[in-house]
Design a protein around this motif. Structure first.
Motif, PDB file in Angstrom:
ATOM      1  N   ASP A  48       0.979  -1.090  -0.326  1.00  0.00           N
ATOM      2  CA  ASP A  48       0.054   0.859   0.187  1.00  0.00           C
ATOM      3  C   ASP A  48       0.652   1.057  -0.169  1.00  0.00           C
ATOM      4  OD1 ASP A  48      -1.924   1.753  -0.226  1.00  0.00           O
ATOM      5  OD2 ASP A  48      -2.921   0.569   2.172  1.00  0.00           O
ATOM      6  N   LEU A  49       1.178   1.704  -0.978  1.00  0.00           N
ATOM      7  CA  LEU A  49       1.747   2.662  -1.428  1.00  0.00           C
ATOM      8  C   LEU A  49       0.773   3.838  -1.016  1.00  0.00           C
ATOM      9  CD1 LEU A  49       5.004   1.935  -3.207  1.00  0.00           C
ATOM     10  CD2 LEU A  49       4.815   1.799  -0.504  1.00  0.00           C
ATOM     11  N   SER A  50       0.026   3.994  -0.873  1.00  0.00           N
ATOM     12  CA  SER A  50      -0.912   5.236  -1.585  1.00  0.00           C
ATOM     13  C   SER A  50      -1.009   6.336  -1.034  1.00  0.00           C
ATOM     14  CB  SER A  50      -2.830   4.758  -1.017  1.00  0.00           C
ATOM     15  OG  SER A  50      -3.189   4.465   0.323  1.00  0.00           O
ATOM     16  N   ILE A 156      10.665  -3.901  -8.762  1.00  0.00           N
ATOM     17  CA  ILE A 156       9.232  -3.924  -9.429  1.00  0.00           C
ATOM     18  C   ILE A 156       8.562  -4.968  -8.541  1.00  0.00           C
ATOM     19  CG2 ILE A 156       8.340  -4.387 -11.798  1.00  0.00           C
ATOM     20  CD1 ILE A 156      10.838  -3.831 -13.242  1.00  0.00           C
ATOM     21  N   TYR A 157       7.107  -3.908  -8.600  1.00  0.00           N
ATOM     22  CA  TYR A 157       6.154  -5.019  -7.423  1.00  0.00           C
ATOM     23  C   TYR A 157       5.339  -4.220  -7.464  1.00  0.00           C
ATOM     24  CZ  TYR A 157       7.440  -0.069  -4.674  1.00  0.00           C
ATOM     25  OH  TYR A 157       8.090   0.343  -4.188  1.00  0.00           O
ATOM     26  N   ARG A 158       4.068  -5.070  -7.605  1.00  0.00           N
ATOM     27  CA  ARG A 158       2.452  -4.847  -8.396  1.00  0.00           C
ATOM     28  C   ARG A 158       2.369  -3.828  -6.232  1.00  0.00           C
ATOM     29  NH1 ARG A 158      -1.786  -8.703  -9.262  1.00  0.00           N
ATOM     30  NH2 ARG A 158      -2.970  -8.024  -9.729  1.00  0.00           N
ATOM     31  N   ALA A 159       1.105  -2.576  -5.782  1.00  0.00           N
ATOM     32  CA  ALA A 159       0.990  -1.842  -5.564  1.00  0.00           C
ATOM     33  C   ALA A 159      -0.273  -1.186  -5.639  1.00  0.00           C
ATOM     34  CB  ALA A 159       2.141  -0.911  -5.180  1.00  0.00           C
ATOM     35  N   LEU A 160      -0.683  -1.116  -4.561  1.00  0.00           N
ATOM     36  CA  LEU A 160      -1.832   0.474  -4.536  1.00  0.00           C
ATOM     37  C   LEU A 160      -1.397   1.997  -4.973  1.00  0.00           C
ATOM     38  CD1 LEU A 160      -4.544  -1.284  -1.928  1.00  0.00           C
ATOM     39  CD2 LEU A 160      -4.787  -0.881  -4.380  1.00  0.00           C
ATOM     40  N   VAL A 161      -1.919   2.495  -5.142  1.00  0.00           N
ATOM     41  CA  VAL A 161      -1.522   3.787  -5.447  1.00  0.00           C
ATOM     42  C   VAL A 161      -2.366   4.950  -5.184  1.00  0.00           C
ATOM     43  CG1 VAL A 161       1.147   3.205  -6.450  1.00  0.00           C
ATOM     44  CG2 VAL A 161      -1.378   3.488  -8.098  1.00  0.00           C
ATOM     45  N   ARG A 162      -2.481   6.522  -5.530  1.00  0.00           N
ATOM     46  CA  ARG A 162      -3.336   7.246  -4.681  1.00  0.00           C
ATOM     47  C   ARG A 162      -2.837   8.552  -6.247  1.00  0.00           C
ATOM     48  NH1 ARG A 162      -6.454  10.436  -2.152  1.00  0.00           N
ATOM     49  NH2 ARG A 162      -5.171  10.693  -0.717  1.00  0.00           N
ATOM     50  N   ASN A 163      -3.249   8.971  -6.574  1.00  0.00           N
ATOM     51  CA  ASN A 163      -2.640   9.683  -7.771  1.00  0.00           C
ATOM     52  C   ASN A 163      -3.513  11.486  -6.536  1.00  0.00           C
ATOM     53  OD1 ASN A 163      -2.268  11.962  -9.074  1.00  0.00           O
ATOM     54  ND2 ASN A 163      -3.399  11.192 -11.488  1.00  0.00           N
ATOM     55  N   ARG A 164      -2.728  12.112  -6.313  1.00  0.00           N
ATOM     56  CA  ARG A 164      -3.003  13.036  -5.564  1.00  0.00           C
ATOM     57  C   ARG A 164      -3.494  14.153  -6.381  1.00  0.00           C
ATOM     58  NH1 ARG A 164      -0.747  11.874  -0.542  1.00  0.00           N
ATOM     59  NH2 ARG A 164      -1.057  14.083  -0.053  1.00  0.00           N
ATOM     60  N   ALA A 165      -2.603  14.388  -7.567  1.00  0.00           N
ATOM     61  CA  ALA A 165      -2.618  15.726  -8.803  1.00  0.00           C
ATOM     62  C   ALA A 165      -2.882  15.231  -9.829  1.00  0.00           C
ATOM     63  CB  ALA A 165      -1.927  17.062  -8.388  1.00  0.00           C
ATOM     64  N   LYS A 166      -3.373  15.820 -10.654  1.00  0.00           N
ATOM     65  CA  LYS A 166      -3.487  15.081 -12.313  1.00  0.00           C
ATOM     66  C   LYS A 166      -3.005  17.000 -13.061  1.00  0.00           C
ATOM     67  CE  LYS A 166      -6.461  14.625 -16.343  1.00  0.00           C
ATOM     68  NZ  LYS A 166      -5.726  16.098 -17.028  1.00  0.00           N
ATOM     69  N   LEU A 167      -1.648  16.897 -13.155  1.00  0.00           N
ATOM     70  CA  LEU A 167      -0.765  17.859 -13.692  1.00  0.00           C
ATOM     71  C   LEU A 167      -1.200  18.546 -15.101  1.00  0.00           C
ATOM     72  CD1 LEU A 167       2.282  18.650 -11.169  1.00  0.00           C
ATOM     73  CD2 LEU A 167      -0.222  19.741 -10.998  1.00  0.00           C
ATOM     74  N   VAL A 168      -1.256  19.101 -15.973  1.00  0.00           N
ATOM     75  CA  VAL A 168      -1.541  19.681 -17.076  1.00  0.00           C
ATOM     76  C   VAL A 168       0.018  20.322 -17.157  1.00  0.00           C
ATOM     77  CG1 VAL A 168      -2.591  21.455 -19.113  1.00  0.00           C
ATOM     78  CG2 VAL A 168      -3.420  20.116 -17.163  1.00  0.00           C
ATOM     79  N   TYR A 169       0.575  19.730 -19.311  1.00  0.00           N
ATOM     80  CA  TYR A 169       1.356  19.822 -19.508  1.00  0.00           C
ATOM     81  C   TYR A 169       2.078  20.977 -19.776  1.00  0.00           C
ATOM     82  CZ  TYR A 169       2.450  14.860 -21.367  1.00  0.00           C
ATOM     83  OH  TYR A 169       2.754  13.655 -21.320  1.00  0.00           O
ATOM     84  N   GLU A 170       1.374  21.603 -20.465  1.00  0.00           N
ATOM     85  CA  GLU A 170       1.015  23.526 -21.121  1.00  0.00           C
ATOM     86  C   GLU A 170       1.371  24.538 -19.747  1.00  0.00           C
ATOM     87  OE1 GLU A 170       0.466  21.686 -24.553  1.00  0.00           O
ATOM     88  OE2 GLU A 170      -0.839  21.433 -22.467  1.00  0.00           O
ATOM     89  N   GLU A 171       0.319  24.113 -18.030  1.00  0.00           N
ATOM     90  CA  GLU A 171       0.745  24.221 -17.201  1.00  0.00           C
ATOM     91  C   GLU A 171       2.417  24.566 -16.518  1.00  0.00           C
ATOM     92  OE1 GLU A 171      -2.253  23.768 -14.836  1.00  0.00           O
ATOM     93  OE2 GLU A 171      -3.864  25.039 -15.780  1.00  0.00           O
ATOM     94  N   VAL A 172       2.390  23.547 -15.929  1.00  0.00           N
ATOM     95  CA  VAL A 172       3.978  22.856 -15.752  1.00  0.00           C
ATOM     96  C   VAL A 172       4.922  23.178 -16.305  1.00  0.00           C
ATOM     97  CG1 VAL A 172       4.870  21.085 -14.534  1.00  0.00           C
ATOM     98  CG2 VAL A 172       2.628  21.427 -14.097  1.00  0.00           C
TER      99      VAL A 172
END
Length: 486
Positions: A48-50, A156-172
């Motif tokens: 669990d890496l969420s 390399i391994y299986r895990a649970l993850v959670r995206n905290r922020a959807k960033l955009v190419y142009e802004e970043v």
């Protein structure tokens, strides 16, 4: 007064898909199957890496997110990179209806007019997407970036993850290049600004190292249509920026780590390959036109040095030089590789071990690689034989080229629609191709390529010329010019 019938670009796109052997729609069997799928259960032993500060960077309208990233600084100035890849295989079993459709099409096709996804939206934009939301199953790839840009592959391994922020190419990208403000989401997610800066630092190390090894810094112009209510209103060229380079570098590193892991596990795989250029003599001749001497035998380092100098000397015409070099190098292909066989290498990336395993929502070869990885991780028998991989590699190479043809045709069709009311106008242009097959120019604004049908004699690549638009045909993807003056 008669009115001209409107052009249905979506219908043209569907016809193009069928012409090149794709299935543009999902069958009722696929729709029924996917409609009954629930989020997969979490297997025992999955980490669990969420709680880590994962984020993604993609196009503003992308919902089929394949990967998220996070970094941490370790000792001696090194940076540990973690790339999490969506576990598509957990929801798309081999030989299921959705899998058969994905295997046939081989890839999502992005025409700018309509997207033809490899997997239904309920999967690729929902269950198997790493969009912000609840924790999702993923394959996590670790590698450490040293200060000189070289890497040391980790676990390399299986895990649970959670995206905290959807960033955009142009802004970043604008922010990293000091031409824009920090993305607003930075103020809502503590530590995210520092996290992205650390990712950028790692990517800069990786890029510098690959350039030193002979990676090619190419930059081509591919204008995408801007659609409003079904009408083409403009053509825009996505700008290569620091954010796009960050993701590119992270994915190259992750794919290299996958190849090394499968090799150590003794598992056959599919590699992504660009062998020595198909026309090195042509590349040598092209460089000679600029007063640059390349060696007689293919050398990525020598070519990289030439390109870097040309990009600095003439950035405006560098995309057209890049396109010429890309054509002379030739297409990338997929090839099977048995354990113990020497790797093929990738000429343009200056890497020896490379595959495509980081975009399983969008490319079928990545699903195959993911199944090979999971079998190796779980100590199970490999799910594909050498013959399977050979057939898959050949088919997916064919599908990739077909998708490029569809996308290129639709760019021309959309450009033809945009220019249909400008017949007779003159434009500044640059010659992009001159051979027995025809002479082609790219006008400056909008960035559209077409064929010179009259007055093409004596024109050569890189020459500036004035042209008049004489004909457009969206259904055939034709944009025809004639030369004006001498």
């Amino acid at each position: 007064m008669t009115t001209r019938p409107s052009i249905d670009l979506k219908a043209i796109a569907r016809d193009a898909m069928e012409t090149y052997g794709f299935s543009p729609r999902f069958s009722p069997a696929v729709e029924r199957e996917v409609g009954a799928i629930a989020a997969p259960a979490v297997p025992h032993g999955v980490r669990d890496l969420s709680s880590l500060l994962w984020s993604s960077i993609d196009n503003i309208d992308s919902l089929d997110l394949d990967q998220i990233e996070c970094c941490e600084r370790t000792g001696r100035g090194e940076i540990l990179v973690r790339v999490a890849i969506a576990d598509v295989d957990a929801s798309v079993p081999r030989a299921s209806a959705a899998d058969r459709h994905a295997a046939h099409n081989g890839t999502s096709v992005y025409t700018g007019v309509e997207t033809f996804p490899m997997l239904p939206d309920r999967l690729s934009k929902g269950i198997t997407s790493l969009l912000p939301g609840p924790p999702r199953l993923a394959i996590v790839i670790e590698y450490t970036v040293r200060t000189d840009g070289s890497t040391h592959n980790g676990k390399i391994y299986r895990a649970l993850v959670r995206n905290r922020a959807k960033l955009v190419y142009e802004e970043v990208g604008d922010w990293l290049e000091d031409i824009g403000d920090p993305p607003a989401i930075f103020s809502d997610v503590p530590g995210l600004e520092e996290q992205v800066l650390l990712q950028h630092e790692a990517a800069c190390h990786l890029k510098r190292y690959r350039i030193e090894q002979g990676a090619l810094d190419l930059e081509t112009i591919e204008a995408a249509p801007v659609m409003e209510e079904g009408t083409v209103t403009d053509l825009v060229v996505p700008r290569q920026n620091a954010a796009r380079r960050l993701i590119e570098e992270f994915m190259i590193g992750a794919n290299g780590a996958v190849v090394e892991y499968l090799g150590r596990a003794g598992v056959p795989m599919i590699q992504r390959v660009v062998l020595t250029p198909k026309n090195w003599d042509g590349i040598v001749a092209t460089a000679a036109e600029y007063g640059w001497r390349l060696p007689k035998k293919p050398s990525a380092k020598a070519l990289s040095k030439f390109l870097l100098r040309r990009k600095k000397a003439d950035p405006e015409r560098f995309p057209d030089l890049s396109l010429t070099i890309v054509k002379l190098i030739g297409h990338g292909i997929y090839l099977p590789l048995e354990p113990g066989e020497p790797p093929y290498g990738h000429f343009g990336l200056a890497v020896t071990d490379y595959t495509h395993g980081t975009a399983p929502n969008r490319r079928y070869v990545d699903v195959v690689i993911q199944r090979l990885l999971k079998a190796a991780l779980q100590g199970e028998e490999t799910p594909y034989t050498r013959d399977d991989l050979e057939n898959i590699a050949a088919w997916l190479t064919d599908r990739e080229r077909a998708s490029e043809k569809v996308e290129r045709f639709m760019r021309k069709a959309a450009a033809a629609v945009l220019l249909e009311d400008r017949i007779g106008e003159t434009f500044d242009a640059l010659v992009t191709g001159a051979s027995e097959k025809g002479t082609y120019v790219r006008i400056v604004s909008p960035p559209v390529e077409g064929r010179v049908m009259q007055g093409e004699g004596g024109l050569s690549i890189g020459q500036r010329v004035r042209v008049r638009l004489v004909r457009t045909d969206p259904y055939r993807g034709y944009i025809d010019f004639e030369r004006v003056g001498r």
